[in-house]
Design an enzyme around this catalytic site. Sequence first.
Site, PDB file in Angstrom:
ATOM      1  N   HIS A 211       0.799  -1.241   0.000  1.00  0.00           N
ATOM      2  CA  HIS A 211       0.000   0.000   0.000  1.00  0.00           C
ATOM      3  C   HIS A 211       0.827   1.285   0.000  1.00  0.00           C
ATOM      4  O   HIS A 211       0.271   2.377  -0.099  1.00  0.00           O
ATOM      5  CB  HIS A 211      -0.965   0.029   1.194  1.00  0.00           C
ATOM      6  CG  HIS A 211      -0.281   0.344   2.494  1.00  0.00           C
ATOM      7  ND1 HIS A 211       0.389  -0.608   3.222  1.00  0.00           N
ATOM      8  CD2 HIS A 211      -0.151   1.500   3.185  1.00  0.00           C
ATOM      9  CE1 HIS A 211       0.899  -0.059   4.298  1.00  0.00           C
ATOM     10  NE2 HIS A 211       0.591   1.223   4.313  1.00  0.00           N
TER      11      HIS A 211
HETATM   12  C1  UD1 Z   1      -1.878   5.538   5.959  1.00  0.00           C
HETATM   13  C2  UD1 Z   1      -0.572   6.016   6.581  1.00  0.00           C
HETATM   14  C3  UD1 Z   1       0.441   4.899   6.527  1.00  0.00           C
HETATM   15  C4  UD1 Z   1      -0.104   3.618   7.112  1.00  0.00           C
HETATM   16  C5  UD1 Z   1      -1.424   3.269   6.444  1.00  0.00           C
HETATM   17  C6  UD1 Z   1      -2.057   2.029   7.034  1.00  0.00           C
HETATM   18  C7  UD1 Z   1      -0.075   8.406   6.318  1.00  0.00           C
HETATM   19  C8  UD1 Z   1       0.739   9.403   5.589  1.00  0.00           C
HETATM   20  N1  UD1 Z   1      -0.009   7.138   5.857  1.00  0.00           N
HETATM   21  O1  UD1 Z   1      -1.614   5.259   4.585  1.00  0.00           O
HETATM   22  O2  UD1 Z   1       1.590   5.284   7.258  1.00  0.00           O
HETATM   23  O3  UD1 Z   1       0.819   2.577   6.900  1.00  0.00           O
HETATM   24  O4  UD1 Z   1      -2.316   4.382   6.619  1.00  0.00           O
HETATM   25  O5  UD1 Z   1      -3.121   1.579   6.229  1.00  0.00           O
HETATM   26  O6  UD1 Z   1      -0.747   8.751   7.263  1.00  0.00           O
HETATM   27  N2  UD1 Z   1      -8.874   4.969   1.436  1.00  0.00           N
HETATM   28  C9  UD1 Z   1     -10.117   4.412   1.341  1.00  0.00           C
HETATM   29  N3  UD1 Z   1     -10.773   4.096   2.491  1.00  0.00           N
HETATM   30  C10 UD1 Z   1     -10.238   4.284   3.709  1.00  0.00           C
HETATM   31  C11 UD1 Z   1      -8.963   4.849   3.816  1.00  0.00           C
HETATM   32  C12 UD1 Z   1      -8.282   5.184   2.668  1.00  0.00           C
HETATM   33  O7  UD1 Z   1     -10.651   4.224   0.250  1.00  0.00           O
HETATM   34  O8  UD1 Z   1     -10.889   3.941   4.720  1.00  0.00           O
HETATM   35  C13 UD1 Z   1      -8.134   5.280   0.189  1.00  0.00           C
HETATM   36  C14 UD1 Z   1      -8.366   6.673  -0.330  1.00  0.00           C
HETATM   37  O9  UD1 Z   1      -8.294   6.635  -1.719  1.00  0.00           O
HETATM   38  C15 UD1 Z   1      -7.153   7.418   0.173  1.00  0.00           C
HETATM   39  C16 UD1 Z   1      -6.090   6.340   0.108  1.00  0.00           C
HETATM   40  O10 UD1 Z   1      -6.753   5.136   0.428  1.00  0.00           O
HETATM   41  O11 UD1 Z   1      -6.850   8.536  -0.568  1.00  0.00           O
HETATM   42  C17 UD1 Z   1      -4.939   6.563   1.030  1.00  0.00           C
HETATM   43  O12 UD1 Z   1      -5.386   6.716   2.383  1.00  0.00           O
HETATM   44  P1  UD1 Z   1      -4.487   7.555   3.419  1.00  0.00           P
HETATM   45  O13 UD1 Z   1      -5.090   7.486   4.771  1.00  0.00           O
HETATM   46  O14 UD1 Z   1      -4.150   8.885   2.864  1.00  0.00           O
HETATM   47  O15 UD1 Z   1      -3.107   6.763   3.420  1.00  0.00           O
HETATM   48  P2  UD1 Z   1      -2.801   5.200   3.535  1.00  0.00           P
HETATM   49  O16 UD1 Z   1      -2.211   4.769   2.243  1.00  0.00           O
HETATM   50  O17 UD1 Z   1      -3.939   4.420   4.074  1.00  0.00           O
END
Ligand code: UD1
Length: 357
Positions: A204
């Site tokens: 991820h």
């Molecule tokens: C975040 C953390 C990372 C951690 C990971 C665990 C930061 C910078 N990164 O990364 O350190 O390892 O969480 O999972 O804080 N999305 C969904 N549904 C959700 C959550 C996210 O669809 O419930 C999708 C969205 O498109 C979003 C993308 O995932 O833009 C990324 O989510 P985000 O929370 O920004 O970062 P993670 O990659 O999850």
Amino acid sequence: MRVLTVIGARPQFVKAAAVSRAMAASHLDELIVHTGQHYDESMSAAFFDELAIPPPSHHLAVGSGGHGEQTGLMMQRLEQVVLAECPDCILVYGDTNSTLAGALVAAKLHIPLAHVEAGLRSFDRTMPEEINRVVTDHVSDHLYCPSAVAEANLRAEGVTRGVHVVGDVMFDVLLRESSLLGNGNPVAQATSCADGAYVLVTIHRPGNTDERDRLEQIQDALDRLASEGLQVIWPVHPRTSRLVRPPRSSGVHMVAPASYRETLALLRGARAVVTDSGGLQKEAYWMATPCVTVRPSTEWTETIDSGWNVLVGANADQIVSTTLAARPGIGGRQAYGDGASAARIVELVGALTTERA
Ligand code: UD1
């Protein structure tokens, strides 16, 4: 004493499960604030239910966005909650944008800040998490390190006050939950994968998902592992699911994000793990499952030194050959404490004064 805990992303729910349980059994009064960074049922509510985490008192509903937008919105909304609740201490976990927002709000409002999982360094500042770690540690009053290496990292940056090596709270959770785990392996059964015959995969990190060529190398490696006779079980993070192509081999099973217990069962039965997650590297180490980490660096260096984890590039040949050759390490697996870290943290938080150093 009122403790305001800020969590928002999947790995933080796991860590909070241990500390909130210990907090509930103490004289401390805990308020949980969920930033809303993770919001899908499988990324958030499923963890609160399965790990019996107390429901949040406040939900900031921030959702996804760019780093500035997401972190800024969290700070704006969290500041209002903190001003209304007047906590004696703010507790943050790990290295996500939710951690950073909690840390900056605490520091700006002069509220003592405690950081669980302090001192971790990958020394790779292209990772957003590394920036979050460094900033959070430098504004924290109390720093709870999972290992002696983490403490040494802080010392090298001149951070020595309020530092305690307490072990890793994720080990507390793993010990408890694995003792409650039955013999089943529901996700492996649903995909007809036998124990020992599959590789567990999670990917991820933006570094691996956001460049088409790197993600293609990883997917090519998984298809090739399947053609070598190994099955692949891949619970796909929502970020990744929007970017992947369908697998070319029927031996690659892309499934929904797994719950904590499903993940433990998958780890227990896996021949090896291929991941870019931080938490899974440690969970593989504790479960004695060889790990191949698709990253140029790791903050969990002890897993490498003990031979349980190997770093590889996003390169199909390297991933395939390293995974096929993955063997148990020779070193011990006690680098992150004894599984009683949460009780230590709660005792230390309880001893905090409201006076800032
Ligand atoms: C975040 C953390 C990372 C951690 C990971 C665990 C930061 C910078 N990164 O990364 O350190 O390892 O969480 O999972 O804080 N999305 C969904 N549904 C959700 C959550 C996210 O669809 O419930 C999708 C969205 O498109 C979003 C993308 O995932 O833009 C990324 O989510 P985000 O929370 O920004 O970062 P993670 O990659 O999850």
